[in-house]
Design an enzyme around this catalytic site. Structure first.
Site, mmCIF file in Angstrom:
data_model
loop_
_atom_site.group_PDB
_atom_site.id
_atom_site.type_symbol
_atom_site.label_atom_id
_atom_site.label_comp_id
_atom_site.label_asym_id
_atom_site.label_seq_id
_atom_site.Cartn_x
_atom_site.Cartn_y
_atom_site.Cartn_z
ATOM 1 N N ARG A 1 23.882 11.036 -15.632
ATOM 2 C CA ARG A 1 24.803 10.255 -16.474
ATOM 3 C C ARG A 1 24.501 8.751 -16.400
ATOM 4 N NH1 ARG A 1 28.719 5.916 -15.646
ATOM 5 N NH2 ARG A 1 30.333 6.151 -17.206
ATOM 6 N N THR B 1 32.121 -2.321 -10.188
ATOM 7 C CA THR B 1 30.990 -2.774 -11.005
ATOM 8 C C THR B 1 31.049 -4.297 -11.040
ATOM 9 O OG1 THR B 1 30.886 -0.822 -12.393
ATOM 10 C CG2 THR B 1 30.181 -2.874 -13.416
ATOM 11 N N GLY C 1 26.061 5.024 -17.810
ATOM 12 C CA GLY C 1 27.258 4.426 -18.402
ATOM 13 C C GLY C 1 26.918 3.289 -19.350
ATOM 14 N N ASP C 2 27.890 2.424 -19.560
ATOM 15 C CA ASP C 2 27.731 1.314 -20.511
ATOM 16 C C ASP C 2 26.995 0.122 -19.908
ATOM 17 O OD1 ASP C 2 30.028 1.065 -18.793
ATOM 18 O OD2 ASP C 2 30.521 -0.753 -19.910
ATOM 19 N N THR D 1 33.499 -4.003 -17.712
ATOM 20 C CA THR D 1 33.685 -3.011 -16.650
ATOM 21 C C THR D 1 34.798 -2.061 -17.060
ATOM 22 O OG1 THR D 1 34.338 -2.642 -14.356
ATOM 23 C CG2 THR D 1 35.204 -4.636 -15.396
ATOM 24 N N GLY D 2 34.605 -0.791 -16.789
ATOM 25 C CA GLY D 2 35.628 0.176 -17.167
ATOM 26 C C GLY D 2 35.014 1.537 -17.422
ATOM 27 N N GLY E 1 32.952 3.773 -18.892
ATOM 28 C CA GLY E 1 31.758 3.497 -19.679
ATOM 29 C C GLY E 1 31.626 4.245 -20.991
HETATM 30 N N1 ASP Z 1 31.409 0.820 -16.618
HETATM 31 C C1 ASP Z 1 30.855 1.466 -15.459
HETATM 32 C C2 ASP Z 1 30.309 2.813 -15.859
HETATM 33 O O1 ASP Z 1 30.929 3.472 -16.671
HETATM 34 C C3 ASP Z 1 31.826 1.659 -14.355
HETATM 35 C C4 ASP Z 1 32.718 0.483 -14.044
HETATM 36 O O2 ASP Z 1 32.705 -0.514 -14.728
HETATM 37 O O3 ASP Z 1 33.452 0.550 -13.062
HETATM 38 O O4 ASP Z 1 29.319 3.208 -15.312
#
Ligand code: ASP
Length: 332
Positions: free
Chosen positions: A224, A196, A226-227, A247-248, A250
């Site tokens: 789905r 991301t 995400g954040d 990033t992480g 979500g």
């Molecule tokens: N945060 C992103 C999500 O959950 C994924 C990522 O940051 O790698 O979609």
């Protein structure tokens, strides 16, 4: 007498234009179990080169007197257009073998924001998020509606298979044969979804902008989201405190409203961005089992990069520091 007057004038005007912040940009290209042993020297060099290119593209906008939103877009576009990251081309595959992309952007001077979720045809989703912010009365558009709006705004659209890459296809194939892990706790602990991308910039007016763009999580199902496209979770900017791109995993970033929480702590507790990010990422989130990290800038232009995973692709450039890029926890 004339000389004294001139000196006085110079000093006074110097004081008037004295800057209370520096130009700065900080970016990330995803966090996760990024270990030296899993990354070839060539890939490491390619990632660092692309991060450097992205930082410099964004900083060039700031140096020319441009706005922080455009600097964020310039930096993110470089990464969206590279197959090395999970955004734009190189986005991960959904359970149906397609790509659904999310992005958001926010401006800290007036709290304007725009986001798109689940788009399948916009080549650069962050540009669509900017169009939503500037040219619609809404904050978030999703799916076909968002694709349609982007096209109407004159943005480049592509077939969904434009986003295909062999690398992400192999990852998807590998995960397909396991149990349904689309919402699993383990996603970040495997090599399934790094990349991301995000950027935060501050311009000559002291306006902070933050943006994030992603393909989401490999094998995601049921539409789905995400954040990354959620203002307050994956992206936030407020000139009174800071700008954040996350990033992480979500689901955790949404439930803990991570980007907003970090800025709110800076504003209300009057603590540094570094301390605030530490509290949220290294304590709140980590204790809950949420993996990931953030990059951010405070309103003086000081960059912060905090993560609780083994690595995070990241880097920054400010008026007081040349471009610097990092991958692992400890500087290699
Ligand atoms: N945060 C992103 C999500 O959950 C994924 C990522 O940051 O790698 O979609």
């Amino acid at each position: 007498m004339k000389t004294i007057l001139l000196i006085l004038l110079f000093t006074v005007s110097g004081l008037i234009v004295a800057k209370d912040h520096q130009l700065a940009i900080v970016i990330h290209g995803g966090a996760g179990t990024i270990l030296k042993k899993n990354l070839s020297d060539e890939k490491e060099a390619a990632i660092k080169a692309k991060l450097t290119e992205a930082i410099n593209a964004g900083y060039a906008v700031l140096e020319k007197g441009g706005e922080s939103t455009d600097a964020v877009i310039a930096a993110i576009n470089v990464m969206e257009n590279s197959p090395l990251f999970n955004s734009g081309i190189g986005a991960v595959y959904t359970k149906e073998g397609k790509h659904e992309l999310d992005a958001s952007i926010m401006r800290g001077s007036d709290l304007q924001a725009g986001a798109v979720a689940g788009v399948k045809h916009v080549k650069n989703p962050i540009n669509a998020a900017k169009e939503v912010m500037l040219n619609s009365p809404h904050v978030m558009l999703s799916n076909q509606g968002a694709d349609k709006f982007a096209k109407q705004q004159g943005l480049e659209t592509v077939d969904n298979n434009y986003f295909d890459t062999d690398y992400r296809y192999q990852q998807w194939q590998a995960i397909q044969h396991k149990k349904d892990v689309s919402l699993s706790e383990d996603l970040l602990k495997t090599d399934h979804k790094f990349g991301t991308v995000g950027a935060v910039a501050i311009d000559k007016n002291g306006t902070i902008a933050a943006g994030t763009s992603t393909g989401g999580m490999t094998n995601k199902a049921f539409g789905r989201i995400g954040d990354s496209p959620i203002i307050g979770a994956g992206t936030y900017a407020d000139n009174r405190s800071c700008g954040i791109s996350a990033t992480g995993h979500g689901e955790y970033f949404i439930r803990y409203a991570v980007a907003h929480d970090i800025c709110a702590r800076v504003l209300y507790k009057k603590i540094s961005l570094e301390q605030s990010a530490d509290e949220v990422i290294q304590h709140e989130l980590k204790n809950a089992g949420g993996d990931g990290g953030i990059v951010g800038l405070d309103n003086k232009g000081n960059p912060v990069m905090t993560f609780n995973t083994a690595g995070m692709y990241r880097g920054f450039k400010t008026e007081s520091s040349d471009t610097q890029v990092f991958i692992y926890k400890k500087k290699p």
